[in-house]
Scaffold this active site. Structure first.
Site, PDB file in Angstrom:
ATOM      1  N   HIS A  53       0.836  -1.103   0.125  1.00 20.31           N
ATOM      2  CA  HIS A  53       0.111  -0.124   0.219  1.00 20.31           C
ATOM      3  C   HIS A  53       0.962   0.998  -0.276  1.00 20.31           C
ATOM      4  O   HIS A  53       2.309   1.225   0.020  1.00 20.31           O
ATOM      5  CB  HIS A  53      -1.040  -0.172   1.431  1.00 20.31           C
ATOM      6  CG  HIS A  53      -0.506   0.028   2.859  1.00 20.31           C
ATOM      7  ND1 HIS A  53      -0.323  -0.923   3.190  1.00 20.31           N
ATOM      8  CD2 HIS A  53       0.598   1.320   2.556  1.00 20.31           C
ATOM      9  CE1 HIS A  53       0.579  -0.350   4.387  1.00 20.31           C
ATOM     10  NE2 HIS A  53       0.769   0.316   4.237  1.00 20.31           N
TER      11      HIS A  53
HETATM   12  C1  T46 Z   1       2.751   0.580   7.156  1.00 23.22           C
HETATM   13  C2  T46 Z   1       3.519  -0.753   7.469  1.00 23.22           C
HETATM   14  C3  T46 Z   1       4.939   0.014   7.805  1.00 23.22           C
HETATM   15  C4  T46 Z   1      -4.564  -0.503  13.153  1.00 23.22           C
HETATM   16  O1  T46 Z   1      -6.191  -0.766  13.067  1.00 23.22           O
HETATM   17  N1  T46 Z   1      -3.591  -0.004  14.056  1.00 23.22           N
HETATM   18  C5  T46 Z   1      -2.670   0.315  12.892  1.00 23.22           C
HETATM   19  O2  T46 Z   1      -2.223   1.763  13.697  1.00 23.22           O
HETATM   20  C6  T46 Z   1      -1.687  -0.108  12.097  1.00 23.22           C
HETATM   21  C7  T46 Z   1      -0.730  -0.042  11.743  1.00 23.22           C
HETATM   22  C8  T46 Z   1      -3.313  -1.169  11.805  1.00 23.22           C
HETATM   23  N2  T46 Z   1      -4.270  -1.250  12.268  1.00 23.22           N
HETATM   24  C9  T46 Z   1      -5.248  -2.288  11.389  1.00 23.22           C
HETATM   25  C10 T46 Z   1      -5.630  -2.526   9.826  1.00 23.22           C
HETATM   26  C11 T46 Z   1      -5.213  -3.943   9.555  1.00 23.22           C
HETATM   27  O3  T46 Z   1      -6.847  -4.553   9.634  1.00 23.22           O
HETATM   28  O4  T46 Z   1      -3.861  -3.597  11.640  1.00 23.22           O
HETATM   29  C12 T46 Z   1      -4.477  -4.649  10.360  1.00 23.22           C
HETATM   30  C13 T46 Z   1      -2.350  -4.407   9.497  1.00 23.22           C
HETATM   31  O5  T46 Z   1      -2.631  -3.933   9.253  1.00 23.22           O
HETATM   32  P1  T46 Z   1      -1.682  -3.444   7.979  1.00 23.22           P
HETATM   33  O6  T46 Z   1      -2.369  -4.490   6.630  1.00 23.22           O
HETATM   34  O7  T46 Z   1      -1.982  -2.091   6.783  1.00 23.22           O
HETATM   35  O8  T46 Z   1      -0.719  -3.947   8.175  1.00 23.22           O
HETATM   36  P2  T46 Z   1       1.190  -3.779   7.490  1.00 23.22           P
HETATM   37  O9  T46 Z   1       2.239  -4.437   8.224  1.00 23.22           O
HETATM   38  O10 T46 Z   1       1.005  -4.375   5.876  1.00 23.22           O
HETATM   39  O11 T46 Z   1       1.277  -2.317   6.988  1.00 23.22           O
HETATM   40  C14 T46 Z   1       1.553  -1.716   8.387  1.00 23.22           C
HETATM   41  C15 T46 Z   1       1.073  -0.096   8.289  1.00 23.22           C
HETATM   42  O12 T46 Z   1      -0.278  -0.574   8.634  1.00 23.22           O
HETATM   43  C16 T46 Z   1       1.033   0.328   7.643  1.00 23.22           C
HETATM   44  O13 T46 Z   1       0.717   1.919   7.777  1.00 23.22           O
HETATM   45  O14 T46 Z   1       2.615   1.446   6.357  1.00 23.22           O
HETATM   46  O15 T46 Z   1       2.960  -1.304   8.565  1.00 23.22           O
END
Ligand code: T46
Length: 137
Positions: A53
């Protein structure tokens, strides 16, 4: 040619047999006010891929505080891959950069400092939409 990402080096204090101490200060080593800190661990699955993303406004600094992983970066024109394995060296992730994290070591722990609280509306999770978004900037 100027790179679209940059490395951040934290303050590293080597206390010899007593270990290391690493410091990140907002608006010093980290070029924004930190509003949120999160970490990612338990990355033992070999095929795990995270990220995929870009953010519209969020600024972040990403570190590998234990183990190693690879960070894929894409600004819509160029793609780069950065290996992170030193706990005091991270990457400043400006808005508008598509990023993926992969090739995690089993003991990998990722630490992220972010300029804002979590807002799903700030995410672009579709690569085609991302390309249109950066073209229009
Ligand atoms: C990024 C990379 C480096 C939350 O509810 N609160 C939070 O602060 C975060 C970070 C995530 N979430 C929820 C959103 C999704 O339902 O946790 C779940 C997994 O998040 P995501 O799929 O976005 O995780 P990554 O590891 O792909 O991405 C994360 C960060 O979300 C993103 O901002 O830049 O790490």
């Amino acid at each position: 040619m100027k790179s679209f990402y940059r490395k951040i080096e934290l303050k590293f204090i080597d206390d010899g047999v007593d270990g290391n101490l690493v410091v990140a200060e907002a608006q010093n080593q980290v070029p924004f006010k930190i509003k949120r800190v999160y970490f990612i661990n338990n990355l033992s699955h070999l095929g795990a891929v995270r990220g995929k993303h870009a953010h519209k406004k969020l600024e972040q600094a990403i570190f590998c505080v234990n183990g190693s992983f690879k960070l894929g970066l894409d600004d819509g024109n160029k793609k780069e891959k950065v290996a992170l394995s030193k706990p005091y060296v991270g990457i400043y992730l400006r808005p508008g950069v598509w990023h993926t994290m992969h090739n995690f070591s089993k003991d990998c722990v990722i630490l992220v400092l972010a300029s804002d609280i979590y807002k799903e509306s700030d995410y672009i999770r579709d690569h085609e939409e991302f390309l249109k978004y950066v073209k229009a900037l």
